[in-house]
Design a protein around this motif. Structure first.
Motif, short mmCIF file in Angstrom:
data_model
loop_
_atom_site.label_atom_id
_atom_site.label_comp_id
_atom_site.label_asym_id
_atom_site.label_seq_id
_atom_site.Cartn_x
_atom_site.Cartn_y
_atom_site.Cartn_z
N PHE A 21 27.78 41.59 41.35
CA PHE A 21 28.98 40.64 41.46
C PHE A 21 28.74 39.25 42.19
N SER A 22 26.97 40.28 43.04
CA SER A 22 26.30 39.20 43.94
C SER A 22 25.31 38.47 42.45
N SER A 23 24.44 38.98 41.86
CA SER A 23 24.56 38.25 40.92
C SER A 23 25.41 37.15 39.99
N ARG A 24 26.31 37.11 41.03
CA ARG A 24 27.63 36.14 39.86
C ARG A 24 28.08 35.70 40.89
N CYS A 25 27.53 35.33 42.15
CA CYS A 25 27.36 34.86 42.83
C CYS A 25 29.49 34.29 43.65
N GLN A 26 29.83 36.09 43.54
CA GLN A 26 31.31 36.34 44.05
C GLN A 26 31.11 38.01 44.10
N SER A 27 32.39 37.93 45.55
CA SER A 27 32.22 39.00 45.80
C SER A 27 33.27 40.05 44.95
N ILE A 28 33.41 41.59 44.30
CA ILE A 28 34.40 42.22 44.23
C ILE A 28 35.92 41.97 44.34
N TYR A 29 35.57 41.48 45.08
CA TYR A 29 37.11 40.90 45.53
C TYR A 29 37.67 40.14 44.64
N ALA A 30 37.02 38.57 44.26
CA ALA A 30 37.02 37.34 44.17
C ALA A 30 36.93 38.09 42.65
N TYR A 31 36.14 38.34 42.02
CA TYR A 31 35.97 38.91 40.56
C TYR A 31 37.73 39.33 40.44
N LEU A 32 38.63 40.54 41.32
CA LEU A 32 39.02 41.38 41.16
C LEU A 32 41.21 40.07 41.11
N ASN A 33 40.60 39.81 41.96
CA ASN A 33 41.56 38.87 42.05
C ASN A 33 42.18 37.61 40.83
N SER A 34 40.80 37.39 40.64
CA SER A 34 40.47 36.65 39.22
C SER A 34 41.29 36.76 37.90
N HIS A 35 40.31 38.56 37.69
CA HIS A 35 40.92 39.14 36.23
C HIS A 35 43.05 39.40 36.80
N LEU A 36 42.72 39.79 38.14
CA LEU A 36 44.79 40.07 37.94
C LEU A 36 45.21 38.38 37.97
N ASP A 37 44.62 37.35 37.61
CA ASP A 37 45.70 36.06 37.14
C ASP A 37 45.79 35.48 35.91
N GLN A 38 44.37 36.12 35.07
CA GLN A 38 44.51 36.77 33.75
C GLN A 38 45.50 37.75 32.85
N ILE A 39 46.06 38.45 33.74
CA ILE A 39 45.93 39.80 33.54
C ILE A 39 48.55 39.41 33.99
N LYS A 40 48.20 38.64 35.00
CA LYS A 40 49.81 37.86 35.51
C LYS A 40 49.87 36.92 34.22
N LYS A 41 49.32 36.39 33.79
CA LYS A 41 49.47 35.68 32.73
C LYS A 41 50.94 36.10 31.97
N ALA A 42 50.98 37.65 31.59
CA ALA A 42 50.99 38.75 30.18
C ALA A 42 52.04 39.12 31.30
N GLN A 43 51.89 39.28 31.94
CA GLN A 43 53.22 40.74 32.98
C GLN A 43 53.23 39.34 34.77
N PRO A 44 54.85 39.48 34.86
CA PRO A 44 54.63 38.90 36.50
C PRO A 44 53.48 40.61 37.03
N VAL A 45 53.27 39.11 38.55
CA VAL A 45 52.58 40.16 39.26
C VAL A 45 53.78 41.41 39.64
N GLY A 46 54.76 41.51 39.70
CA GLY A 46 55.40 42.26 40.84
C GLY A 46 55.36 43.39 39.53
N PHE A 47 55.76 43.52 38.36
CA PHE A 47 55.49 44.89 37.50
C PHE A 47 55.13 45.38 37.40
N LEU A 48 53.74 44.30 37.40
CA LEU A 48 52.03 45.17 37.38
C LEU A 48 51.73 46.63 37.88
N THR A 49 52.14 47.12 39.33
CA THR A 49 52.81 48.26 40.11
C THR A 49 53.85 48.87 39.93
N VAL A 50 54.37 48.96 39.26
CA VAL A 50 55.82 49.04 38.83
C VAL A 50 55.93 50.42 39.27
#
Length: 170
Positions: A21-50
């Motif tokens: 992640f440091s080679s990509r200039c971001q933390s793992i948390y920023a990376y996972l937040n970004s990935h969640l943003d992509q997943i949320k496009k297909a399914q609302p965030v409330g349903f991801l952890t149902v």
């Protein structure tokens, strides 16, 4: 707690290495937040952890139960262990921490305290997902400190007063 959840996904070896992640200039948390943003496009965030739930008391509970014998758990894990699974486990963990905050607030209100706003500071206040989940789950507005490291500044001020270098926190 969030670091622990990263470790229990063995097929995600590259994501366990901080240099990834440091080679990509971001933390793992920023990376996972970004990935969640992509997943949320297909399914609302409330349903991801149902179907995935985290009880985050892996080191016991400090507040409001004050029971150090409590154990944490994760239910609803699947056999697949891809990046989506890690991101959703991360989301469930952040939600569990926010529900823990709500539990503390409910106990304080039941004891006669009046709370209307959450004030966040420190490292996690830099994480937009953490802040948003706390706002959503507690139903309270969140105020962030202007001084991002206010906990460290406060500790330094108290240390300076305790040493006698300063006579007041003012």
């Amino acid at each position: 707690m969030v670091s622990f959840c990263r470790k229990i996904c063995p097929s995600l070896t590259p994501f366990k290495n901080k240099t990834y992640f440091s080679s990509r200039c971001q933390s793992i948390y920023a990376y996972l937040n970004s990935h969640l943003d992509q997943i949320k496009k297909a399914q609302p965030v409330g349903f991801l952890t149902v179907d995935l739930h985290v009880w985050p008391d892996f080191h016991g509970n400090r507040s409001p139960l004050a029971d150090l014998t409590l154990k944490g758990m994760v239910t609803g894990l699947k056999l697949s262990q891809d990046l989506d699974d890690l991101a959703i486990l991360y989301l469930a963990t952040v939600q569990a921490i926010a529900f823990g905050t709500r539990h503390i607030i409910e106990a304080m209100v039941a004891a006669g305290h009046s709370l209307s706003t959450l004030f966040l500071c420190g490292g996690l206040s830099k994480n937009p997902l953490f802040v948003q989940m706390h706002a959503d789950i507690t139903g309270m507005p969140v105020v962030l400190s202007q001084e991002v490291e206010s906990v460290l500044v406060g500790a330094a001020i108290l240390g300076a007063c305790a040493s006698g270098d300063f006579t007041s926190v003012q």
